[in-house]
Structure formats: C-alpha cells, structure tokens
Write an enzyme that holds these catalytic residues in place. Structure first.
Site, short mmCIF file in Angstrom:
data_model
loop_
_atom_site.label_atom_id
_atom_site.label_comp_id
_atom_site.label_asym_id
_atom_site.label_seq_id
_atom_site.Cartn_x
_atom_site.Cartn_y
_atom_site.Cartn_z
N CYS A 53 0.81 -1.23 0.00
CA CYS A 53 0.00 0.00 0.00
C CYS A 53 0.84 1.27 0.00
O CYS A 53 0.50 2.25 -0.66
CB CYS A 53 -0.98 -0.01 1.17
SG CYS A 53 -0.27 -0.53 2.74
N GLY A 91 -3.52 -0.54 7.75
CA GLY A 91 -2.52 -1.19 6.92
C GLY A 91 -2.10 -2.55 7.48
O GLY A 91 -1.62 -3.41 6.74
N HIS A 130 -2.75 6.50 4.57
CA HIS A 130 -1.29 6.58 4.71
C HIS A 130 -0.82 7.94 4.20
O HIS A 130 -1.26 8.40 3.14
CB HIS A 130 -0.60 5.51 3.85
CG HIS A 130 -0.66 4.12 4.40
ND1 HIS A 130 -1.31 3.79 5.58
CD2 HIS A 130 -0.14 2.96 3.93
CE1 HIS A 130 -1.17 2.50 5.81
NE2 HIS A 130 -0.48 1.97 4.82
#
Lengths: 351, 351
Positions: free
Chosen positions: A129, A160, A242
């Site tokens: 990711c 995540g 993120h």
C-alpha cells in the site's frame, strides 16, 4: 448470462468488503459475483448490489469458471491457491506480497505501468500500500525530469496491518483515555497516542521489510532497476489513510512550479496545495476516496533542482482493492460499458 | 541566604510547571525561587520542594535582584520584558523564538555549543523543540565525519503547541470515539486520529516557519552557516514526545556501525537500537525522561556513506525546560554542589 464472472477470495475481511463496495461502483460489467473465505465463514452472507450472497469455502474447484479472482488473503494462502486457480484459466489479481517480485508476475499500478498487465501469465500482483500511492506520484515526475534519488518517510494508518489492528487502535485509545495501558496484540507496540518505526519484520541491514518493499517494488513497477530510494516506515495512530513525506532528486532540475503542473495533469492524482488556506492532504479527508492527494509541493531548500512534497491516500482503497479493480478494468475494457466513462479512466483523471 | 535567586516567568503554563520539576531535581543550588505570570494568575500558589509559593504578577520591577530568569512565555511577552530584565543584571534564558536569530544572543544547546553560552550579553536563547533534540544527535556525527546534507521529517506531539493543544487532542479523541467530529480551536486541524503537515505559519517558499527554524537554528547552534537541511514538520496524535526520521549525508563516508559507536559515546544521548527485540525509541517511552533517544541506525541504502536513523525526545523537557536549566548549570557550576554529579554532566553522559 453476460458480464464477467468474478470471485473475491477473502471476501469477509476488511479489504474484501472494500472489493464489494468498489466493484459495485465500478463500470466493470459484473455478470456473477462469488465470495470465498475460510471454512469458518461459510454460511455467512454479504450484500452486493442489493443482493444477499452466500460466502463459499475457498477451494480450487470452487473457483473453476471464474474470469477474474481477486485474492485478498495472507501470503501463505495466496501461494497455496493462486497458481492452481490461475492454471484453470482464471486471471488472478493478488494484493499480497506472494508474487510481487516473481519475474513471471507483472506488478501493476494502472497509472504507472498498464502495459505490464497485458503480459501476464495468469497472475498479476498489486504492490504494497505505501508503494502504490508513492509510484502514482513518482511516475509523472520521472517522465518529466528523471528520478535520481528518493527519500521517503511514512505515516501509516493502523488499517494497513488489517482490521484487527485498526480495531485495536480504537480499543486501546478508549482504554488509554480511561487510564489503562493495554498490551498490544495486533501491533508490535500499543499504538494509542504513540508511534513506532516498525512495520513488517526487520532485515539484517536494519531496514524493515516494509521499507525494503518500497525500494524493490518501486524499481520493478517503474522499470528503474537502479533507482536509489531510502524509506523509514512508521505506524501512526490513524485508522485509515497513509501519508508520506517525499524528498526527490532529479537528473534534470525540477522546480516546485513545474512539479505542480506535471502532477495536476497526471492520472489518479488530486493536488491539494493551498497552505495559506489550510489546504493540504490529510488522512482523515482522504479516507474513503479514490485519488492520491498531493500537497506541500516546494523547492527542496537543501538540494537545488529537487523538490519536497506530501502524499496521502486511502491505503485500503488505492493501496489494495481499488488498485486491483483498476487492473481488471484495464484488461476488460469490453466489460466496461461504452456509454459510461470507466472508473479506471475516471480515477486516472481524478474526477 | 546562599544559592541562586531564580525566577520562572510564565510559571503556571505547561512548560512553566516542568521548570519547577526540573529545578527541583537539578543540582543547581536554588536559594530563592520566585514565580511570575500574568495578572490573572496572581494569588494562585504552586508547590516547589515541598513549599507553597505564591505566583506574582510579571513586571520588570518584580524581577529585580534575580540571578536567573527562565522565560517561558509568548514571543511577544519575551520581546517586551526580557531586555529590560536583562538590563538590570539578571541572566535571561528564554525558550521562545524572540531572540534565537539575534546575532547578539547565543542560541545554546549545552551538549553542542556550551562555549557560546559564555559570550552572552544578558540573554541566552534555547532552540525550537524539534531542533534541540536533532542537534544533540547531529553534533557528534558532524565532528566524526562532517555533515553535508540532512533530510528530516518530524512526528511532533500535540504538547509542542502548548497545554491547550495537548488537552484538545485528548478531548477530541474522546469525542471522536463517541461519534463526534469537533472543530479545532488550538490546532489548525483536528488532531484526533489524524495528522497534518502544518506547524507554525507558512512562508512564501512553501515551507512552514517550523521547518525553516530547523534549518536556520541548526546552522547557528552548530556554527555551520552553509549546512543543507530540508524538513517536513508534521503534527501527530501523540501527547508528549517528538520523533524524527533523519537521513544524513557526510563529507567523509560514515557507516551505521561507526555512527552507533559515535552516538553511544556522545553526551545527552541514549542509543536504543535492538529492533529484533522490538527496541527502538518511542514517544510514549521517552515522555518524562531527559535523554535524546536514538535508534534504527542503518546505512542509507540510497546513498553509500550516508546513514538513516530515528530520534525521539520529550519535547517539553529537552525541547524547552530541561535545555534551559542545563544552560544555567553550565554557567553556574559553583552553584552545583561539588560532591554531587551535576545534572548537566549527568544528562550529558545519559545516565
């Protein structure tokens, strides 16, 4: 029955549920959707497009006849099942790390290397990711000025590490506020009002595997085998989204102004860069959305001709499910009704 | 009465309270302690060394006769009062940004430039909190191999913006968990389960003033007017403890092994670097403690001869009150009883 026969392998997990949402919104013509999970989830039902679907147990046999199987399971399960499912003629699009560095498997981010997807031999991998959102930003800059070196420090959300890890952040935060100091179970440390530079396991050279993936996956996706990149990957107490601070050195000088123009034209990106009006990407605003958001674009004061910038994206979407569905849209354009603009195109122009 | 006459200006604030704690634990011989605040705090009492002290209103007159005045107030108030207090013979040690870049005022971190403190003309400044912990780490590396360029991305705690901002993080987190989405008052954005690259205000070049301070203050403290440094400063939902990811380029090649040896010997630093046993610096563990913690020391895979590392410290202590008290200990060694090891020395050897 017209349309594609699609399977989601690992449908009951956090990312699996995202696949259902994203497929529902996708222009891909889904003729049949089948959901697979481990034996203990068999019998549970999930809703897709207003219809209640039963979850089936994952076996190679049960996947026969699928056009596409989206795998969102552990690396171990992907290794065990994906090759056999692919052997029966199903295109496997896998978001685990099982096949990413396999020279026979294309590692694809549609905005960056769509052509690589077309050379698949039955399996296509999506990247980690934190890599996915970064390469969407690096690719147009590479094309404009040639990358020389990238320094990236990440601010990665709990999701995540999976749903249990995200739930643990919420649970630990609640208990922290009540005066407790619970021990971590799904993270290496408690994440409540804390951060730690430990994602995935440690290598002998002191980097984590997460940091290493950002290097080797980026090299493969961008076809830049000599790219120099150093990452520090850090978990922060954010549920979804993120963030990454990038400092980029180029072969040819690049100004912040030029970088902004390049990024504004690039597929999959939305530039949010009006700091005087407090506008810059934030995870809480990116969560649930498709684009990769870029802001804080500025000339690197320590390196004339280089730039610094700030990248935020929904790690569960662009970092996993969305990227995989975009790969399918790329390979099955005929299953994207002609009269509507496909999501791949739409996401790429960052509507 | 023997011992030093010391005043804490801004005693009732979060950092002011830390001054009391740190002075109490300091080997400095405090003969008299006086506490100053704005008129609205007059009459309140604070406890120091078991004694209840009344808070006085800050006036230049009321500060007469002090040997040392620790200023921990706004830049505006520091500008207004510090020069007049210093004129009457009191040494002012100020932790605001008011005088840091004034060529007549030394900017001091005792582990880095103790000699600069001795050339003061009545006022000594302490640096910004994110600068203080960084230069403690950069100085021994500079001495060993010469700094060429530093890239630093920060993970800064809410307390760096003051007590109200720290309280808002806790309050917003609680309300977020109850389903509310409160609007920020003491931060530019809500910090609950969110991060944002916005600390202090924005400059025309796209950097924040916080990021700029890390450059210019580091240059002044380390006496490296041409040092190249680029920072991204980010607020994270942590109460106390700033973290920093550093990527350092050197004049002469430096290995991770050599850097670790240099840092283990350096004053003020504790190396916590055993990642296989999950040991690396974390803000939740650094809060309330004096040392600057360093870990994740590794060869920079993108830059042979360079290193990457991770730095964490209590921003309220080393970033403000502790650093100021260490400056006083440096200048008044005679007020540090000879039979005990002074805190300045102790902190410098990272007991």
């Amino acid at each position: 029955m017209s349309g594609l026969k699609i399977g989601v392998i690992g449908a009951t997990g956090m990312v699996g549920r995202q696949y259902l949402q994203i497929l529902e919104a996708s222009p891909l013509e889904v003729g049949q959707l089948r959901l697979y999970a481990s034996a203990r989830s068999v019998g549970s039902r999930m809703t897709y497009a207003g219809e209640s679907l039963a979850v089936e147990e994952l076996t190679v046999e049960a996947c026969r006849g699928l056009d596409i199987a989206f795998f969102t399971v552990s690396t171990e399960l992907a290794c065990q099942y994906a090759p056999q499912v692919a052997e029966h003629g199903t295109l496997v699009i896998d978001d685990s790390s099982a096949f990413r560095m396999d020279p026979d498997v294309p590692l694809v981010v549609p905005e960056v290397n769509p052509d690589a997807a077309r050379s698949h031999k039955g399996i296509i991998a999506g990247p980690n990711c934190s890599t996915a959102q970064m390469v969407v930003v690096l690719q147009p800059l590479q094309q404009a000025a040639g990358l020389k070196r990238v320094v990236v420090d990440t601010y990665q959300a709990a999701s995540g590490a999976g749903k249990a890890a995200m739930d643990e952040l919420i649970d630990h935060s609640r208990r922290f506020l009540a005066g407790e100091r619970p021990a971590p179970e799904n993270h290496p440390q408690s994440l409540a009002f804390n951060i730690f530079p430990h994602i995935d396991s440690f290598r002998d050279d002191g980097y984590t595997k997460e940091e290493w993936k950002m290097l080797v996956e980026t090299r493969k996706i961008m076809d830049l085998p000599d790219l120099r990149l150093s990452a520090t990957c850090v978990r922060v107490p954010v549920a979804v989204g993120h963030s990454e601070a990038l400092h980029i050195e180029f072969e040819r000088p690049m100004s912040a102004r030029e970088a902004r123009e390049v990024l504004e034209r690039a597929p999959g990106i939305v530039v949010v860069d009006d700091p005087l009006n407090r506008e810059y990407p934030q995870p809480i605003e990116a969560a649930g959305l498709d684009p990769v958001y870029v802001g804080r674009i500025r000339d690197d004061v320590s390196n004339p001709g280089g730039i610094a910038l700030w990248v935020v994206a929904d790690n569960v979407r662009k970092g996993a499910a969305l990227n995989a569905v975009q790969i399918a849209e790329l390979l099955y354009p005929s299953a994207v009704p002609a009269q509507t603009e496909g999501r791949a195109t739409a996401a790429m122009t960052a509507r």
